[in-house]
Design a protein around this motif. Structure first.
Motif, mmCIF file in Angstrom:
data_model
loop_
_atom_site.group_PDB
_atom_site.id
_atom_site.type_symbol
_atom_site.label_atom_id
_atom_site.label_comp_id
_atom_site.label_asym_id
_atom_site.label_seq_id
_atom_site.Cartn_x
_atom_site.Cartn_y
_atom_site.Cartn_z
ATOM 1 N N UNK A 40 42.386 41.225 52.779
ATOM 2 C CA UNK A 40 43.304 41.947 53.652
ATOM 3 C C UNK A 40 43.985 43.110 52.937
ATOM 4 N N UNK A 41 44.228 42.942 51.639
ATOM 5 C CA UNK A 41 45.030 43.938 50.931
ATOM 6 C C UNK A 41 44.262 44.480 49.725
ATOM 7 N N UNK A 42 43.612 45.619 49.890
ATOM 8 C CA UNK A 42 42.768 46.148 48.811
ATOM 9 C C UNK A 42 43.543 46.529 47.550
ATOM 10 N N UNK A 43 44.876 46.655 47.658
ATOM 11 C CA UNK A 43 45.649 47.053 46.467
ATOM 12 C C UNK A 43 45.951 45.867 45.552
ATOM 13 N N UNK A 44 45.674 44.652 46.072
ATOM 14 C CA UNK A 44 46.097 43.460 45.345
ATOM 15 C C UNK A 44 45.442 43.362 43.955
ATOM 16 N N UNK A 45 44.258 43.918 43.825
ATOM 17 C CA UNK A 45 43.552 43.802 42.543
ATOM 18 C C UNK A 45 44.100 44.783 41.506
ATOM 19 N N UNK A 46 44.276 46.039 41.903
ATOM 20 C CA UNK A 46 44.824 46.982 40.923
ATOM 21 C C UNK A 46 46.262 46.637 40.555
#
Ligand SMILES: C[S@@+](CC[C@H](N)C(=O)[O-])C[C@H]1O[C@@H](n2cnc3c(N)ncnc32)[C@H](O)[C@@H]1O
Length: 410
Positions: free
Chosen positions: A111-117
């Protein structure tokens, strides 16, 4: 109410060792049945209805799913769901049921592509490098000195597969191969370059999983997960690092449990270090095809120490008026864990120390060890689902003086 401590704060099972295939008697079947192709639709599909639910935005897959027929034991089909752009084009392929695919799609990881960076996941940590080591293949070496709780790795899986026993070896191999071949080239090549146990080309994709997979539970469904970088950690029965899998982030983390020198190998445990030597050895031999020659496996005192650990734990769990338990015994138990190199497994002895000090009415020491037990649980339990964590948080929040164990041994 009173609790007995026995289980570590673990909720996922130790490195996987399922019998996915039976080479001895299943080999003929493997060879015969591998010839039949499964049909893989072209991507993007010429039949949008195949893979694009018209009203559903929980559908992050970049390819049309390829599905098995309905499997009797789970009363569902299994399909390959791939997202090649997952985590900056690292990609991910999941072989699971349609309903679990929806659960995956709803995880923060999707759901949240920023979670990894924002969590430095799937990025170099500059703490390790791989190296060829004598008699153990590739391993991970510390590229600088590391201390307790340093993060070594944080990676998402390239491939996840629902744990089933319905498919024959050859069938399963076809689906798993198709799933991996849909991954971006770099990720696929990492998978294909990993260690195997049998080295038989016709079952290679299962062979890689057998040698390297961890078990991950997502919304009640057990999956085998293949983390390419993480697959290079070798085993030690007194490991200097501990792993934890966060099911929401779909991420495997490895943290340091005692100081590691530059150039020293970083290891994790594939089997419970609290089991006896023969039990550990047979598990490692059966599941991973190697004979462990670590310090604990070659020492003559390991099993005696484990027996002492067990008898102390029995005494410390005894709250009757005749109990011999004491804070000194709990401190001795802690020493035994450290002597054995079990710094990554300290939640139980810290917990016993917290209870033993509470039992004699020493509030400060009980609190100190409850905090340490809590911290040790968090090394192994990302989402706080284990019973252990709740025990120590409860004791810390409500106050040691309100705990059932308070002054029970004065
Ligand atoms: C998950 S892989 C670890 C990385 C592997 N060494 C490689 O070259 O990719 C598991 C395999 O590594 C080897 N291995 C791991 N720990 C070992 C150890 N303590 N002693 C010998 N071999 C080990 C075994 O062959 C095992 O099946």
């Amino acid at each position: 109410s009173q609790v007995l401590l026995s289980q570590q704060c673990w909720h996922e099972r130790i490195l996987q060792s399922v019998n996915l295939f039976t080479f001895a008697d299943g080999y003929t079947q493997v060879v015969e049945r591998l010839d039949g192709p499964i049909t893989i639709p072209e991507s993007p599909s010429t039949h949008p209805s195949l893979y694009q639910p018209d009203t559903n935005d929980d559908f992050p897959w970049t390819h049309p799913p390829i599905c098995t027929p309905r499997l009797p034991s789970i009363n569902s089909k299994l399909c390959i769901y791939t997202n090649t752009s997952f985590s900056n084009n690292r990609g991910i392929s999941i072989f699971t049921t349609p309903s679990l695919a929806l659960s995956f799609a709803n995880l923060p990881a999707f759901k949240d592509p920023t979670v990894f960076t924002s969590n430095s996941i799937n990025t170099p940590s500059n703490t390790w490098q791989t190296s060829h080591l004598p008699n153990r293949g590739i391993g991970m070496l510390a590229s600088r000195p590391l201390v307790f709780k340093d993060r070594v790795t944080a990676y998402t899986p390239a491939f996840l597969a629902f744990l089933e026993t319905d498919l024959g070896t050859a069938e399963r191999e076809k689906y798993w191969r198709a799933a991996v071949q849909r991954l971006p080239k770099k990720t696929r090549e990492m998978y294909e370059g990993l260690a195997t146990l049998y080295g038989v080309e016709s079952v290679k994709y299962q062979d890689v999983v057998k040698a390297n997979a961890f078990q991950v539970e997502v919304r009640g469904g057990n999956h085998l997960a293949l983390f390419p970088e993480t697959s290079r950690f070798n085993h030690d029965c007194a490991p200097n690092a501990q792993y934890i899998i966060d099911p929401d982030l779909l991420t495997h983390f490895v943290h340091v449990t005692r100081p590691i020198k530059e150039g020293e190998e970083i290891t994790i445990a594939y089997t419970s270090p609290l089991d006896t030597t023969s039990h550990r050895q047979s598990h490692l031999q059966n599941a991973f095809h190697f004979k462990c020659s670590c310090a604990r496996c070659t020492s003559s005192s390991t099993d005696t120490t484990l027996a002492t650990v067990a008898s102390y734990q029995t005494s410390l769990n005894d709250w009757s008026p005749t109990s011999t338990a004491s804070p000194a015994m709990a401190e001795h138990l802690l020493d035994l864990y450290r002597q054995e190199g079990l710094e990554g497994f300290m939640d139980v002895p810290y917990g016993f120390a917290a209870l033993a000090y509470s039992g004699v009415g020493d509030e400060a020491m009980a609190r100190k060890f409850a905090e340490k037990a809590r911290e040790a649980c968090l090394l192994k339990d990302a989402r706080g689902v284990s019973q252990g964590l709740a025990i120590w948080e409860g004791m810390l929040e409500e106050g040691v003086e309100k705990h059932w164990s308070w002054r029970r041994r004065v």
